[in-house]
Design an enzyme around this catalytic site. Structure first.
Site, short mmCIF file in Angstrom:
data_model
loop_
_atom_site.label_atom_id
_atom_site.label_comp_id
_atom_site.label_asym_id
_atom_site.label_seq_id
_atom_site.Cartn_x
_atom_site.Cartn_y
_atom_site.Cartn_z
N ASN A 167 0.93 -1.19 -0.06
CA ASN A 167 0.01 -0.02 0.04
C ASN A 167 0.98 1.28 0.15
OD1 ASN A 167 -0.45 1.96 2.65
ND2 ASN A 167 0.16 0.06 3.31
N PHE A 195 -1.29 8.25 4.61
CA PHE A 195 -2.13 8.69 5.65
C PHE A 195 -3.37 9.57 5.15
CE2 PHE A 195 1.83 9.43 8.40
CZ PHE A 195 2.06 7.94 8.70
N SER A 253 6.11 5.21 8.44
CA SER A 253 5.52 4.61 7.10
C SER A 253 6.20 5.36 6.00
CB SER A 253 4.06 5.65 7.06
OG SER A 253 3.53 5.73 5.70
N ASN A 273 5.31 5.93 3.05
CA ASN A 273 4.30 6.63 2.05
C ASN A 273 4.26 8.28 2.46
OD1 ASN A 273 3.85 4.05 0.95
ND2 ASN A 273 2.47 3.47 2.57
N THR A 274 4.83 8.70 3.14
CA THR A 274 4.87 10.18 3.39
C THR A 274 6.30 10.61 3.19
OG1 THR A 274 2.81 10.27 5.08
CG2 THR A 274 4.58 12.07 5.13
N LYS A 284 6.17 3.48 16.74
CA LYS A 284 6.16 2.63 15.66
C LYS A 284 7.42 2.67 14.88
CE LYS A 284 2.83 0.16 13.01
NZ LYS A 284 1.72 -0.11 12.58
N ASN A 313 6.22 -1.70 11.35
CA ASN A 313 5.41 -1.38 10.34
C ASN A 313 5.78 -1.95 8.86
OD1 ASN A 313 3.85 0.64 8.56
ND2 ASN A 313 4.46 2.26 10.06
#
Length: 344
Positions: free
Chosen positions: A113, A117, A180, A182-183, A222, A251
């Site tokens: 994915n 966020f 994450s 994805n940022t 995390k 994560n």
């Protein structure tokens, strides 16, 4: 329920993964409102664990990411989890990354994915939490917080503090998500200089909030699985130094070693599910060796069976969380893991 879910899964897997995700949760909400979940699901496992001053009814929790906005709290709680973690939420609403942004790697029992966020903002989420029966009845509910994509990485602490202030009163614990993929640049916060600065700012903010509300809320961090032993030792030492209460490992991964050549295996984003199991377990073992009994570890990554959950505990985790396993195994995975841990 596993047999029922196995009948539904081929149909769900014909849909776009994000569409299937939203449809499944919407139908779960309906089933909960109509009282069907109580009829068809087995009774939740009672196996209390007290960690960080919180008594968890059982050690199996929902990982952040599945219910980013707190829209499905009561339905998810009915599946038998000992605790739920909602989010990641950011101070301001944001749409996340362009679609498509979620991909199944069925042969690997995995998901990639790059959601980014996507959420309605922290205030909207807090309002939903307050309306939920689970929260009103004292259920254990963690709030996972992050920074907005538009906030420069050097100003990240301000976003985390804003989000912490918003969730402090309603959260059983607060998780700081710096892992994450994805940022943009978010994982840079795991480096020594930036992490030390961030943890120092969060520690000061929590002291102010503790004084304001008269309660000290546990703060979790995390982390990513893509860290070597030196990085993990550094993070572990900083957590102790700044009084962080627990660490969530791990994560999603940016590694593609275990999915090379598979359909969608080259998509950008975080890889979760079975391919993350071994590396997540190794991170837990490394952290446990460094931390001993000074800091609890919550194990996440690649749990698709009760045996997988036991592996996390044997590696050094005190609690576990599920996400991708639910997509492949269905709701009965929750009680399967809880029963396996109660017997271990």
């Amino acid at each position: 329920m596993i047999d029922r879910y196995s009948l539904l899964r081929p149909w769900l897997f014909c849909l776009d993964p994000e569409q299937a995700h939203n449809l499944t949760l919407s139908n779960l909400d309906r089933a909960q409102r109509w009282g069907l979940l109580e009829r068809f699901l087995t009774k939740p496992v009672l196996d209390p664990h007290t960690i960080c001053g919180i008594t968890f009814p059982n050690p199996v929790g929902l990982a952040a990411g599945l219910d980013k906005d707190g829209k499905h709290i009561d339905a998810l709680a009915a599946l038998g989890f000992g605790f739920l973690e909602i989010g990641t939420v950011t101070p301001r609403p944001q749409a996340g990354n362009p679609k498509p942004r979620m991909f199944r790697l069925t042969e690997a029992q995995a998901i990639i994915n790059r959601m980014g966020f996507n959420n309605d903002g922290v205030e909207a989420c807090v309002a939903r939490v307050r309306r939920s029966q689970f929260w009103q009845k004292g259920g254990v509910l963690g709030m996972n917080i992050g920074k907005n994509a538009s906030t420069p990485i050097e100003d990240a602490a301000s976003d985390y503090i804003l989000a912490m202030e918003a969730v402090y009163e309603i959260a059983s614990y607060i998780t700081v998500n710096i892992s994450s993929p994805n940022t943009q640049n978010l994982r840079a916060l795991q480096g020594e200089e930036m992490l030390r600065s961030l943890l120092g700012d969060l520690d000061e903010a929590r002291k102010r909030l503790s004084d304001r509300y008269g309660v000290h809320k546990p703060l979790f961090l995390k982390i990513a699985p893509d860290l070597d032993a030196t990085d993990l030792h550094l993070i572990a030492d900083l957590l102790i130094e700044f009084g962080i209460d627990a660490i969530i490992a791990t994560n999603t991964t940016i590694s593609r070693d275990r999915v090379q050549g598979m359909n969608h295996g080259g998509e950008a984003g975080g890889l979760s599910g079975a391919p993350v199991r071994a590396v997540s377990n190794q991170v837990i073992k490394t952290l446990k060796a460094r931390l001993g009994n000074n800091l609890p570890i919550i194990g996440v990554g690649g749990i698709l069976s009760g045996a997988d959950a036991r592996e996390k505990i044997m590696a050094g985790a005190s609690l576990v969380q599920l996400y991708t396993g639910l997509i492949y195994r269905g709701p009965d995975l929750v009680n399967e893991c809880a029963k396996a841990l109660r017997q271990s």
